[in-house]
Design a protein around this motif. Structure first.
Motif, short mmCIF file in Angstrom:
data_model
loop_
_atom_site.label_atom_id
_atom_site.label_comp_id
_atom_site.label_asym_id
_atom_site.label_seq_id
_atom_site.Cartn_x
_atom_site.Cartn_y
_atom_site.Cartn_z
N VAL A 1 0.84 -1.20 0.00
CA VAL A 1 0.00 0.00 0.00
C VAL A 1 0.88 1.26 0.00
O VAL A 1 0.59 2.22 -0.73
CB VAL A 1 -0.98 0.00 1.20
CG1 VAL A 1 -1.72 1.32 1.31
CG2 VAL A 1 -1.96 -1.15 1.09
N ASN B 1 2.04 1.75 -3.45
CA ASN B 1 0.95 2.24 -4.30
C ASN B 1 0.64 3.71 -4.04
O ASN B 1 0.34 4.46 -4.97
CB ASN B 1 -0.30 1.39 -4.11
CG ASN B 1 -0.19 0.03 -4.77
OD1 ASN B 1 0.65 -0.19 -5.64
ND2 ASN B 1 -1.01 -0.90 -4.34
N LYS C 1 -1.26 5.33 -6.92
CA LYS C 1 -2.25 4.34 -7.32
C LYS C 1 -3.25 4.08 -6.19
O LYS C 1 -4.25 3.41 -6.39
CB LYS C 1 -1.57 3.02 -7.70
CG LYS C 1 -0.71 3.11 -8.93
CD LYS C 1 -0.05 1.78 -9.22
CE LYS C 1 0.85 1.86 -10.44
NZ LYS C 1 1.55 0.59 -10.67
N SER C 2 -2.94 4.58 -5.00
CA SER C 2 -3.80 4.44 -3.83
C SER C 2 -3.79 5.74 -3.06
O SER C 2 -2.87 6.55 -3.21
CB SER C 2 -3.30 3.31 -2.91
OG SER C 2 -3.37 2.06 -3.53
N SER C 3 -4.78 5.89 -2.19
CA SER C 3 -4.83 7.09 -1.35
C SER C 3 -4.33 6.76 0.05
O SER C 3 -4.33 5.59 0.45
CB SER C 3 -6.26 7.64 -1.28
OG SER C 3 -7.07 6.76 -0.56
N GLU D 1 -6.33 4.52 2.48
CA GLU D 1 -6.24 3.05 2.43
C GLU D 1 -5.22 2.52 3.45
O GLU D 1 -5.30 1.37 3.86
CB GLU D 1 -5.85 2.59 1.03
CG GLU D 1 -6.94 2.81 0.01
CD GLU D 1 -6.54 2.35 -1.37
OE1 GLU D 1 -6.01 1.22 -1.50
OE2 GLU D 1 -6.75 3.12 -2.32
#
Length: 136
Positions: A43, A46, A51-53, A56
């Protein structure tokens, strides 16, 4: 004796192996912790790659803190055991050492493990995102 000369990661590895032998459930906690760190690192990567916040990461932070708490509880228990037995080791050293003590040096306060873990997780989060890995 090697504990005095080995680096921190080797000492942790030795401690983890010893605790796993003394407390079989510790190995289970350690395996769970390592899996959580792997997921958390994914994570972090990412987030770094956009690609993720960051939101997450909250889920994995909670899992990480909960799992790390179990690890630290056993380490604390072991360190307290060594501290209580330190002076009795003198006879095994043939009286050549006047005093002996054990100290577990960690960025986590062993008296306030959970709050210390939460604080460290918050403080290191930006750096961990930048480096794309968990720093503890």
């Amino acid at each position: 004796m090697n504990l005095m000369y080995l680096g921190p990661s080797e000492r942790r590895l030795f401690l983890d192996e010893l605790l796993s032998q003394c407390y079989p459930i510790y190995r289970t906690h350690l395996q769970k912790y390592k899996k959580i760190v792997q997921h958390r690192n994914k994570v972090l990567k990412n987030i770094s790659d956009q690609k993720s916040s960051v939101s997450e990461l909250e889920f994995w932070n909670e899992k990480f803190i909960s799992s790390a708490l179990e690890i630290y509880k056993y380490r604390k228990k072991f360190v307290r055991f060594l501290e209580s037995r330190a002076q009795s080791l003198n006879k095994f050293l043939f009286g050549k050492v006047e005093t002996i003590s054990f100290e577990y040096i960690s960025h986590i306060n062993l008296d306030t493990i959970e709050s210390s873990l939460k604080e460290a997780t918050q403080q290191l989060q930006s750096r961990e995102i930048l480096l794309r890995k968990t720093l503890r």
